[in-house]
Motif scaffolding. Sequence first.
Motif, short mmCIF file in Angstrom:
data_model
loop_
_atom_site.label_atom_id
_atom_site.label_comp_id
_atom_site.label_asym_id
_atom_site.label_seq_id
_atom_site.Cartn_x
_atom_site.Cartn_y
_atom_site.Cartn_z
N GLN A 28 0.82 -1.20 0.00
CA GLN A 28 0.00 0.00 0.00
C GLN A 28 0.86 1.26 0.00
O GLN A 28 0.41 2.32 -0.44
CB GLN A 28 -0.93 -0.02 1.23
CG GLN A 28 -1.94 1.11 1.22
CD GLN A 28 -3.09 0.83 2.15
OE1 GLN A 28 -3.95 0.02 1.87
NE2 GLN A 28 -3.10 1.49 3.28
N GLN A 29 2.08 1.17 0.50
CA GLN A 29 2.95 2.33 0.47
C GLN A 29 3.20 2.73 -0.99
O GLN A 29 3.59 1.92 -1.81
CB GLN A 29 4.28 2.01 1.16
CG GLN A 29 4.13 1.72 2.65
CD GLN A 29 3.61 2.92 3.41
OE1 GLN A 29 4.09 4.02 3.23
NE2 GLN A 29 2.62 2.71 4.28
N GLY A 30 2.94 4.00 -1.30
CA GLY A 30 3.10 4.46 -2.66
C GLY A 30 1.93 4.14 -3.55
O GLY A 30 2.00 4.34 -4.76
N GLN A 31 0.84 3.64 -2.98
CA GLN A 31 -0.37 3.34 -3.76
C GLN A 31 -0.95 4.62 -4.35
O GLN A 31 -1.11 5.63 -3.67
CB GLN A 31 -1.42 2.69 -2.85
CG GLN A 31 -2.79 2.52 -3.47
CD GLN A 31 -2.85 1.38 -4.47
OE1 GLN A 31 -2.45 0.27 -4.14
NE2 GLN A 31 -3.36 1.65 -5.65
N LEU A 32 -1.24 4.59 -5.64
CA LEU A 32 -1.89 5.71 -6.31
C LEU A 32 -3.35 5.36 -6.51
O LEU A 32 -3.68 4.31 -7.07
CB LEU A 32 -1.23 5.98 -7.66
CG LEU A 32 -1.95 6.99 -8.57
CD1 LEU A 32 -1.94 8.37 -7.94
CD2 LEU A 32 -1.32 7.01 -9.96
N ILE A 33 -4.24 6.25 -6.06
CA ILE A 33 -5.67 6.09 -6.30
C ILE A 33 -6.13 7.29 -7.12
O ILE A 33 -6.14 8.42 -6.64
CB ILE A 33 -6.48 6.02 -4.98
CG1 ILE A 33 -6.02 4.85 -4.11
CG2 ILE A 33 -7.97 5.90 -5.29
CD1 ILE A 33 -6.71 4.79 -2.76
N LYS A 50 -7.52 13.67 1.05
CA LYS A 50 -6.19 13.47 0.48
C LYS A 50 -5.06 13.47 1.51
O LYS A 50 -4.24 12.55 1.54
CB LYS A 50 -5.94 14.51 -0.61
CG LYS A 50 -4.65 14.30 -1.39
CD LYS A 50 -4.58 15.26 -2.58
CE LYS A 50 -3.34 14.98 -3.40
NZ LYS A 50 -3.32 15.79 -4.66
N PRO A 51 -4.97 14.48 2.40
CA PRO A 51 -3.87 14.45 3.38
C PRO A 51 -3.99 13.32 4.39
O PRO A 51 -2.97 12.85 4.92
CB PRO A 51 -3.96 15.82 4.06
CG PRO A 51 -5.34 16.32 3.77
CD PRO A 51 -5.72 15.74 2.45
N GLY A 57 0.76 6.80 3.23
CA GLY A 57 1.54 6.47 2.04
C GLY A 57 0.71 6.29 0.79
O GLY A 57 1.18 5.71 -0.19
N VAL A 58 -0.54 6.79 0.81
CA VAL A 58 -1.42 6.65 -0.35
C VAL A 58 -1.56 8.00 -1.04
O VAL A 58 -1.89 9.00 -0.40
CB VAL A 58 -2.82 6.14 0.07
CG1 VAL A 58 -3.74 6.05 -1.13
CG2 VAL A 58 -2.70 4.78 0.75
#
Length: 267
Positions: A28-33, A50-51, A57-58
């Motif tokens: 999930q770290q660095g996951q882009l949604i 968002k924050p 890490g998303v």
Amino acid sequence: MTTPFTRRAALAAGFALALGATVPALAQQGQLIRIGVSPGPHAEILEKVKPLLAKQGVDLKIIEFSDYVVPNQALDAGELEANSFQNQPYLDNQVKDRGFRIESVGLTVNFPLGIYSSKYKSWTEVPDGATVAIQNDPTNGGRSLLLLQDKGVIKLKDGVGFKPTVADITANPKKLKIIEIEAAQTPRSLADVAAAAINTNYAVDAKIDPSSAILREDAKGPYVNLIAVRSADKDKPWVKTLLDAYHSPEIKAFVAERFKGSVLASW
């Protein structure tokens, strides 16, 4: 009997098991949604989400769309991970008509639909024979007709469900002329019609105060909005992370303070 080999094998198996347990969190770290939204409150709320996700890490990328069709097309095509702009009746209609493999994973907020006018301060002032604009898509247009029926303005055929059409009107005492236009264009139509049904997000985007509606839906009903994802993604860890952030106390407090009742948290 335990040998150095069996001890090493057990240690290796234990390490592999421990590593496997951490994979979802690490993944999930660095996951882009990428999430598609309509302009206005949906976008504003997700800017506050968002924050909260960034702390985990998303990376939430908010992409605005000006209509109600493209966000589902983009989601189904894999160009988005999620969208947040529609209610269940609208999603059901899209899935049925277009074959999208997407579904709801959680509720967001309710936007009570309103009938607005730039010419009249109350519905009683609207004259007989006046022109009223509603949305031309089945779900929102039907919703507007149901609102007019609920307020005693028109009567519809029995059993029309959530998607009645103008053809289903059986009584129209004020002899209103009801025209259908694109949902996004309804605020602009106010200069040319007596009144128009406008979705709250479009009203807010057009700087129209939602509390100025001359007719308004009750707060509760089937039109609560939702977050949709592809059916294949519904059980992925990032979906729960997204929903937990959205359903946090911070977001509920923001909705209450920012929109002061024109948008209602539904969790």
